[in-house]
Design an enzyme around this catalytic site. Structure first.
Site, PDB file in Angstrom:
ATOM      1  N   ILE A 103       1.053  -1.127   0.052  1.00 29.19           N
ATOM      2  CA  ILE A 103      -0.089   0.178   0.134  1.00 29.19           C
ATOM      3  C   ILE A 103       0.911   1.034   0.134  1.00 29.19           C
ATOM      4  CG2 ILE A 103      -0.391  -0.147   2.410  1.00 29.19           C
ATOM      5  CD1 ILE A 103      -3.165   0.960   2.050  1.00 29.19           C
ATOM      6  N   SER A 104       0.768   2.027  -1.025  1.00 26.68           N
ATOM      7  CA  SER A 104       1.766   3.200  -1.039  1.00 26.68           C
ATOM      8  C   SER A 104       1.632   4.343   0.069  1.00 26.68           C
ATOM      9  CB  SER A 104       1.243   3.970  -2.320  1.00 26.68           C
ATOM     10  OG  SER A 104       1.368   3.430  -3.596  1.00 26.68           O
ATOM     11  N   GLN A 105       2.624   4.892   0.355  1.00 28.20           N
ATOM     12  CA  GLN A 105       2.671   5.987   1.264  1.00 28.20           C
ATOM     13  C   GLN A 105       1.867   6.998   0.985  1.00 28.20           C
ATOM     14  OE1 GLN A 105       6.985   6.662   0.031  1.00 28.20           O
ATOM     15  NE2 GLN A 105       6.479   8.502   1.048  1.00 28.20           N
TER      16      GLN A 105
END
Length: 205
Positions: A52-54
């Protein structure tokens, strides 16, 4: 408030994007002890070897996409469903596709539980887009391609925008903003990023 301040300090200034990210709880898309780190500005692992991207990257990509309330949006790379949930607060209809069936099942169940009903989750090869629903006003790709994929460019409406990470290695990738015009495609480099590669075909799970 600290979460929003952190986003602002990284360059996310669009009020609609900030409101969407404040409303959608990132912790809901993480499991185990990773949920405790949901408000840190770091990418975190999810199932099937994905991430999950920052939050700041999610915010900056969403901001660059310039989604309006009437837009039909395609997201390539559903992952946890977090990015689609953010987009659901901004656009009219969101289609999100992922090659991992286990991820799309989990994301679909979670998005339904969160009462986000303007999202359609699909298991499929996102590198070919979703021609049966094209054209799209906006396309967001959350995996890195060597070049902006031709099938996705073809499914972009005139005047539409696509955001895609481009790069031939994990180490060197650039976020690209593509705008379709009457004269062709305009390309703008936004910032360095790191994403998992865009892979053709369906995964085994």
């Amino acid at each position: 408030m600290q979460f929003v301040f952190q986003l602002r300090s990284r360059g996310v200034m669009d009020k609609r994007v900030l409101a969407a990210m404040e409303k959608i709880d990132r912790a809901a898309f993480l499991t185990g002890h990773f949920a405790e780190r949901a408000y840190e500005d770091v990418p975190l692992p999810i199932a099937s070897g994905q991430t999950i991207s920052q939050p700041s990257v999610v915010g900056l990509m969403t901001q660059a996409l310039e989604v309006s309330a009437r837009d039909k949006v395609l997201e390539v790379g559903t992952g946890s469903g977090y990015q689609a949930a953010i987009l659901s607060q901004l656009g009219r209809r969101i289609y999100t596709i992922d090659r991992h069936r286990s991820l799309t099942r989990a994301a679909s169940a979670l998005l339904t539980k969160l009462d986000l009903h303007n999202i359609t989750v699909i298991s499929g090869d996102g590198s070919f887009g979703l021609p049966e629903q094209a054209p799209f006003d906006r396309i967001l790709v959350t995996a890195a391609a060597e070049d902006p994929p031709g099938p996705l460019l073809a499914q972009l409406r005139m005047g539409g925008i696509m955001i895609v990470p481009v790069g031939q290695s994990d180490a060197v990738q650039t976020l690209i903003k593509v705008r379709r015009t009457e004269a062709g495609f305009d390309y703008q480099e936004l910032q360095p990023v790191r994403f998992v590669p865009l892979v053709e075909g369906l995964a085994e799970t």
